[in-house]
Enzyme design. Structure first.
Site, short mmCIF file in Angstrom:
data_model
loop_
_atom_site.label_atom_id
_atom_site.label_comp_id
_atom_site.label_asym_id
_atom_site.label_seq_id
_atom_site.Cartn_x
_atom_site.Cartn_y
_atom_site.Cartn_z
N HIS A 48 47.44 88.31 -9.37
CA HIS A 48 47.73 89.04 -10.61
C HIS A 48 46.49 89.71 -11.19
O HIS A 48 46.60 90.58 -12.05
CB HIS A 48 48.42 88.13 -11.64
CG HIS A 48 47.50 87.21 -12.38
ND1 HIS A 48 47.76 86.82 -13.67
CD2 HIS A 48 46.35 86.59 -12.02
CE1 HIS A 48 46.80 86.00 -14.08
NE2 HIS A 48 45.96 85.85 -13.10
N ASP A 49 45.32 89.33 -10.69
CA ASP A 49 44.07 89.96 -11.14
C ASP A 49 43.88 91.36 -10.57
O ASP A 49 43.00 92.08 -11.01
CB ASP A 49 42.86 89.13 -10.70
CG ASP A 49 42.71 87.82 -11.45
OD1 ASP A 49 43.39 87.63 -12.47
OD2 ASP A 49 41.92 86.98 -11.00
N GLU A 76 51.89 81.94 -9.42
CA GLU A 76 51.73 83.17 -10.19
C GLU A 76 52.90 83.31 -11.16
O GLU A 76 53.93 82.65 -11.01
CB GLU A 76 51.75 84.39 -9.25
CG GLU A 76 50.62 84.49 -8.26
CD GLU A 76 49.38 85.17 -8.83
OE1 GLU A 76 49.39 85.57 -10.02
OE2 GLU A 76 48.40 85.31 -8.08
#
Length: 136
Positions: A48-49, A76
């Protein structure tokens, strides 16, 4: 596995929890290579980064390292319809690091485009879900 500068702290944490004899630290860059031959690969709050393009690069690296029988387990967020907290987290990820939170359909697409199949999503209390992934 993490970047080399995290090794000393990681090893201190493992020793403090009494599990240092069961773990080994591998320094590396997941855009280039990850340890090969594992049965299970896990990543928590990693993809998700990153943008879809960077997340795809990470997934391709993991795919190359994984034997056919191995699984990938992602921890996540999976944004659901009407999930305002998830959408706020998505905006935060975009602003802070260029990443994004993804819906199940977006996870399925990202994984499928990079040699994987989303086997199932296990919703947990709070914002995280477990995403079980297999090689295609």
């Amino acid at each position: 596995m993490d970047l080399a500068f995290t090794k000393a702290e990681a090893e201190r944490n493992l020793a403090a929890r009494g599990v240092a004899d069961r773990c080994s630290f591998v320094a590396g860059d997941f855009f280039t290579e990850v340890p090969a031959g594992g049965d299970l690969y896990t990543m928590k709050w990693i993809l998700h980064d990153w943008s879809d393009e960077k997340a795809a690069a990470i997934l391709r690296t993991v795919h190359r390292a994984m034997p056919d029988h191995a699984k990938l387990l992602l921890a996540e967020a999976v944004v659901r319809e009407g999930d305002t907290v998830g959408r706020m987290m998505d905006i935060n990820m975009m602003v802070m690091c260029g990443g994004k939170e993804r819906t199940e359909a977006q996870w399925r697409q990202l994984l499928g485009d990079n040699g994987f199949r989303l086997a199932r999503v296990i919703a947990l209390p709070g914002p995280v879900s477990l995403i079980e992934v297999e090689k295609q």
